[in-house]
Design a protein around this motif. Structure first.
Motif: not given
Length: 145
Positions: A61-67, A96-103, A105-107, A114-115
């Motif tokens: 599983x992709x950790x970003x998808x899990x997040x 906070x949820x919106x902020x985390x979701x927008x972060x 793709x940047x990560x 860094x990733x």
């Protein structure tokens, strides 16, 4: 002074070395060994080829998808169970949820250490938010005693 175990290993190793030397010198014996092993190797190869496509390896599983999925759960908890709590607090959680979701793709576009660092930071922030929301919901919906 050698221990009995080491002495035995030395004797066995010497015998194996002698046998290997005899096999290498005698081409008929070498051919007989190869001919004896060849059917087993062929059968193993056919078995592996026959299993190709049938054996399903687990997809990591992709950790970003899990997040992102975890953030969906947090957002669901906020929308479903927190209307009874303080509206400013709920709006802060939504932000906070919106902020985390927008972060996310940047990560994802970052590479290497860094990733990984950004992913761990996002995961820890998501967990802290989940803990905060869960505690508030449990406190709000707990039966009065």
């Amino acid at each position: 002074m050698a221990t009995p175990k080491k002495a035995a290993a030395g004797v066995v190793g010497g015998v194996i070395a002698q046998q290997a030397a005899q096999l290498a010198k005698d081409p008929a014996v070498h051919k007989a060994v190869v001919d004896g092993v060849k059917p087993a190797v062929t059968m193993a190869g056919e078995t592996v080829r026959g299993l190709r496509g049938k054996v399903k390896t687990p997809k990591k599983a992709d950790p970003f998808e899990q997040l992102a999925t975890s953030l969906d759960v947090v957002a669901h908890l906020i929308e479903e169970y927190s209307p009874a709590t303080d509206p400013e607090l709920v709006n802060g959680w939504r932000h906070k949820v919106t902020s985390l979701r927008s972060a996310i793709p940047l990560a994802q576009v970052d590479q290497g250490k860094g990733r990984k660092a950004k992913l761990k930071d996002l995961q820890s922030r998501q967990k802290a938010l989940l803990d905060e929301v869960y505690a508030a919901i449990v406190e709000t919906h707990a039966p009065a005693q």
